[in-house]
Write a protein that holds these residues in place. Structure first.
Motif, PDB file in Angstrom:
ATOM      1  N   ALA A  70      17.765  21.682  35.523  1.00  0.00           N
ATOM      2  CA  ALA A  70      17.425  20.813  34.383  1.00  0.00           C
ATOM      3  C   ALA A  70      15.950  20.430  34.445  1.00  0.00           C
ATOM      4  N   ARG A  71      15.466  20.069  35.626  1.00  0.00           N
ATOM      5  CA  ARG A  71      14.045  19.742  35.790  1.00  0.00           C
ATOM      6  C   ARG A  71      13.176  20.962  35.520  1.00  0.00           C
ATOM      7  N   TYR A  72      13.618  22.126  36.002  1.00  0.00           N
ATOM      8  CA  TYR A  72      12.909  23.382  35.768  1.00  0.00           C
ATOM      9  C   TYR A  72      12.742  23.618  34.259  1.00  0.00           C
ATOM     10  N   LEU A  73      13.827  23.444  33.519  1.00  0.00           N
ATOM     11  CA  LEU A  73      13.780  23.662  32.072  1.00  0.00           C
ATOM     12  C   LEU A  73      12.867  22.653  31.377  1.00  0.00           C
ATOM     13  N   GLN A  74      12.816  21.417  31.882  1.00  0.00           N
ATOM     14  CA  GLN A  74      11.882  20.435  31.333  1.00  0.00           C
ATOM     15  C   GLN A  74      10.442  20.887  31.537  1.00  0.00           C
ATOM     16  N   LEU A  75      10.145  21.328  32.747  1.00  0.00           N
ATOM     17  CA  LEU A  75       8.784  21.783  33.050  1.00  0.00           C
ATOM     18  C   LEU A  75       8.391  22.978  32.191  1.00  0.00           C
ATOM     19  N   GLY A  77       9.611  23.833  29.334  1.00  0.00           N
ATOM     20  CA  GLY A  77       9.439  23.373  27.952  1.00  0.00           C
ATOM     21  C   GLY A  77       8.082  22.722  27.744  1.00  0.00           C
ATOM     22  N   GLY A  78       7.636  21.950  28.729  1.00  0.00           N
ATOM     23  CA  GLY A  78       6.315  21.329  28.653  1.00  0.00           C
ATOM     24  C   GLY A  78       5.197  22.358  28.670  1.00  0.00           C
ATOM     25  N   SER A  81       5.008  24.031  25.242  1.00  0.00           N
ATOM     26  CA  SER A  81       4.309  23.200  24.249  1.00  0.00           C
ATOM     27  C   SER A  81       2.802  23.258  24.444  1.00  0.00           C
ATOM     28  N   GLN A 108      13.239  30.759  30.422  1.00  0.00           N
ATOM     29  CA  GLN A 108      14.109  29.737  29.832  1.00  0.00           C
ATOM     30  C   GLN A 108      15.535  30.268  29.672  1.00  0.00           C
ATOM     31  N   THR A 112      18.708  28.800  31.754  1.00  0.00           N
ATOM     32  CA  THR A 112      19.829  28.257  30.987  1.00  0.00           C
ATOM     33  C   THR A 112      21.126  28.958  31.371  1.00  0.00           C
TER      34      THR A 112
END
Length: 134
Positions: A70-75, A77-78, A81, A108, A112
């Motif tokens: 989950a943290r990996y996917l946040q990073l 995603g950042g 962007s 990603q 996922t």
């Protein structure tokens, strides 16, 4: 008998692709304007390296795998962007951003899928013994 094959992290495709993302971001640093290099671009590079470290965590810690992914996917995603913004502000060339976005989309999807598979395994586990059923 639960089966879990622990691969070396560097043998995982997601690790190799994240490594390539780090390499491409870092390799472009000298070509980026100084104010961006030490600002958000540098932060994006740091985020990519943190994401690479999280692959080790997710691969070695079954209990913390979902949180690490989950943290990996946040990073990721950042980073996505920021790459989009860097392209719009002409901090990086369009061709470079296309290559980066391809890698970002690829990792990603891999993360996922790995997260969803891990969550499925934990749901199939026997609550009494903690064993997983293949």
């Amino acid at each position: 008998f639960p089966y879990t094959t622990l691969f070396r992290s560097r043998d995982l495709q997601i690790y190799r692709d994240t490594y390539e993302l780090c390499r491409q971001l870092y390799g472009q640093m000298n070509d980026v304007q100084k104010h961006a290099r030490y600002g958000e671009y540098g932060h994006a590079v740091s985020m990519a390296f943190e994401a690479l470290d999280l692959i080790y965590v997710a691969n070695s810690d079954q209990q913390g795998r979902t949180a690490a992914l989950a943290r990996y996917l946040q990073l990721i995603g950042g980073i996505k962007s920021r790459v989009r913004l860097f392209r719009e502000l002409k901090v990086i060339p369009v061709k470079r951003s296309v290559n980066l976005m391809f890698l970002i989309d690829k990792v990603q999807k891999q993360a996922t899928g790995w997260r969803n598979a891990s969550q499925g395994q934990s749901r199939r586990g026997n609550a009494n013994t903690g064993e997983l059923h293949p």
